[in-house]
Enzyme design. Structure first.
Site, PDB file in Angstrom:
ATOM      1  N   LEU A 172       0.988  -1.292  -0.185  1.00 53.19           N
ATOM      2  CA  LEU A 172       0.023  -0.009   0.142  1.00 53.19           C
ATOM      3  C   LEU A 172       1.035   1.266  -0.028  1.00 53.19           C
ATOM      4  O   LEU A 172       0.362   2.478  -0.545  1.00 53.19           O
ATOM      5  CB  LEU A 172      -0.778   0.055   1.272  1.00 53.19           C
ATOM      6  N   ASN A 176       8.515   6.666   5.922  1.00 54.36           N
ATOM      7  CA  ASN A 176       9.895   6.530   6.509  1.00 54.36           C
ATOM      8  C   ASN A 176       9.950   5.738   7.866  1.00 54.36           C
ATOM      9  O   ASN A 176      10.960   5.464   8.296  1.00 54.36           O
ATOM     10  CB  ASN A 176      10.158   8.143   6.779  1.00 54.36           C
ATOM     11  N   GLY A 177       8.883   5.034   8.097  1.00 52.53           N
ATOM     12  CA  GLY A 177       8.627   4.375   9.259  1.00 52.53           C
ATOM     13  C   GLY A 177       8.628   2.961   8.941  1.00 52.53           C
ATOM     14  O   GLY A 177       8.495   2.017   9.946  1.00 52.53           O
ATOM     15  N   GLY A 178       8.356   2.606   7.844  1.00 56.05           N
ATOM     16  CA  GLY A 178       8.227   1.367   7.304  1.00 56.05           C
ATOM     17  C   GLY A 178       7.571   0.863   5.995  1.00 56.05           C
ATOM     18  O   GLY A 178       7.087   2.056   5.452  1.00 56.05           O
ATOM     19  N   VAL A 180       3.728  -0.620   4.347  1.00 54.16           N
ATOM     20  CA  VAL A 180       2.281  -0.958   4.707  1.00 54.16           C
ATOM     21  C   VAL A 180       1.764  -2.009   3.642  1.00 54.16           C
ATOM     22  O   VAL A 180       2.046  -1.619   2.472  1.00 54.16           O
ATOM     23  CB  VAL A 180       1.463   0.128   4.893  1.00 54.16           C
ATOM     24  N   LYS A 195       1.416  -2.851   8.888  1.00 51.54           N
ATOM     25  CA  LYS A 195       2.628  -1.930   8.880  1.00 51.54           C
ATOM     26  C   LYS A 195       3.676  -2.862   9.424  1.00 51.54           C
ATOM     27  O   LYS A 195       3.774  -3.061  10.513  1.00 51.54           O
ATOM     28  CB  LYS A 195       2.388  -0.728   9.443  1.00 51.54           C
ATOM     29  N   ASP A 283       2.354  12.758  15.235  1.00 49.51           N
ATOM     30  CA  ASP A 283       2.660  12.715  14.002  1.00 49.51           C
ATOM     31  C   ASP A 283       1.487  13.115  12.879  1.00 49.51           C
ATOM     32  O   ASP A 283       1.128  12.174  11.987  1.00 49.51           O
ATOM     33  CB  ASP A 283       3.103  11.380  13.506  1.00 49.51           C
TER      34      ASP A 283
END
EC number: 2.7.12.2
Length: 448
Positions: A172, A176-178, A180, A195, A283
């Site tokens: 998807l 920057n965090g992973g 999905v 995620k 965030d």
């Protein structure tokens, strides 16, 4: 023999692909893949898992033309590998050479004794349940404030959400965090979003994160994404949530105010709910605002786990372009910092571009701190005169006051004329807009 489908490259759609999985000190296993749907990174990991059942593999490598090893950890890197391989195949065909299999090398895995092997899940509670068989339910765990502490312990300890029960489908998005994924949960038959975040942390920190995530089971709001569970495999945490078929707002074009207003109502209600639980989002940005074709709007990726927030910050270096000036300057963070992020997000959605023209967000929202200094030093941006209603202009202006205490408090946000005007529960407006936008996107992409 295992057969899967592959077909991201039209010139090769009828070409049989042989992937040779190299086993350390044990030779190799050939895997034949026929043309068809696109092969995903997760598909390859699943097959490697069958070839090497005693190990956990999170990545693999292939060799380029110079013999250098290239690591594959995502669908994008997978596409790059296939593109490179097919280009070599075409050269071999032109030159009348024998077509060599695509060789991949599973990344060296930790010995079983060092791995987390209890149901592929880090348990946050000691006791007999740690070694019990995973329970299979008819549906995913629902969100309810009525859940007792004992029920929460059971959900976290019985392996109800684990890697073995999930079938990954489409990617998807990459953040920057992973990454999905759209995924299928086998026991329940549900579609969900997963995620996956790579974190280089200790087992104790993994346990702390799992413990902190418990509060997500208590969140019971139609404006907050549903949480189904989380688990660790090696150094990857997978967070399983409700799937929203409209995706995140960052991929949409400029929005008309009558749609934006109703989305803003939902976001403000979601934030107000989190704040009532003493949770700061931390965030707020368009990519963390999700919509679906029913017209629902929900917040995701809020900072309920301090340890997870800190671990991601250490792993993925950069500063969020939606941060309030005081956060960029390293000062104290509070509800008013979320309010700034709310304002700049909706200003971007209204304009169709990021409000600070000197900041280019082509590579995501994280960037070097010096590029964001203008947010601290300069006056807040303003909406162009005559293009938007007075209530909306006032709403954005108030949210983006440079002094945190001058920004609206939660009750002031809900009582603002712009929010009151569109607080009519008319989800059909958002639904029609999302459906139309998705249809336009499909028509532009052409037939699959």
């Amino acid at each position: 023999m295992l057969w899967l489908a592959l077909g991201p490259f039209p010139a090769m759609e009828n070409q049989v692909l042989v992937i040779r999985i190299k086993i350390p000190n044990s030779g190799a296993v050939d895997w034949t893949v026929h043309s068809g749907p696109q092969l995903l990174f997760r598909d390859v990991l699943d097959v490697i898992g069958q070839v090497l059942p005693e190990a956990t593999t999170t990545a693999f490598e292939y060799e380029d033309e110079d013999g250098d090893r290239i690591t594959v950890r995502s669908d994008e890197e997978m596409k790059a590998m296939l593109s490179y391989y097919y280009s070599t195949v075409m050269e071999q065909q032109v030159n009348g050479q024998l077509i060599e299999p695509l060789q991949i090398f599973p990344r060296a895995c930790k010995p079983p004794g060092e791995r987390n092997i209890h149901g592929l899940k880090v348990n946050t509670r000691a006791g007999p349940s740690q070694h019990s068989s995973p329970a299979v339910s008819d549906s995913l765990p629902s969100n309810s404030l009525k859940k007792s502490s004992a029920e929460l312990k059971k959900i976290l300890a019985n392996g109800q959400m684990n890697e073995q029960d999930i079938r990954y489908r489409d990617t998807l998005g990459h953040g920057n965090g992973g990454t999905v994924y759209k995924a299928y949960h086998v026991p329940s038959g549900k579609i969900l979003a997963v995620k996956v975040i790579l974190l280089d942390i200790t087992l104790e920190l993994q346990k702390q994160i799992m413990s902190e995530l418990e509060i997500l089971y208590k969140c019971d709001s139609s404006y907050i994404i549903g949480f189904y569970g989380a688990f660790f495999v090696e150094n990857r945490i997978s967070i399983c949530t409700e799937f929203m078929d409209g995706g995140s707002l960052d991929v949409y074009r400029k929005m008309p105010e009558h749609v934006l207003g109703r989305i803003a109502v939902a976001v403000v209600k979601g934030l107000t709910y989190l704040w009532s639980l003493k949770i700061l989002h931390r965030d707020v940005k368009p990519s963390n605002m999700l919509v679906n074709t029913r017209g629902q709007v929900k917040l995701c990726d809020f900072g309920v786990s301090t340890q997870l927030v800190n671990s991601i910050a250490k792993t993925y270096v950069g500063t969020n372009a939606y941060m309030a000036p005081e956060r960029i300057s390293g000062e104290q963070y509070g509800i008013h910092s979320d309010v700034w992020s709310l304002g700049i997000s909706f200003m971007e959605l209204a304009l169709g571009r990021f409000p600070y023209p000197q900041i280019q967000k082509n590579q995501g929202s994280l960037m070097p701190l010096q590029l964001l200094q203008c947010i601290v030093d300069e006056d807040s941006p303003v909406l162009p005169v005559g293009e938007f209603s007075e209530p909306f202009v006032h709403f954005i202006t108030q949210c983006m006051r440079k002094q945190p205490k001058e920004r609206p408090a939660p009750e002031e946000l809900m009582g603002h004329p712009f929010i009151v005007q569109f607080n009519d529960g008319n989800a059909a407006v958002v639904s029609m807009w999302v459906c139309r936008a998705l249809e336009e996107r499909r028509s532009q992409q052409g037939p699959p």
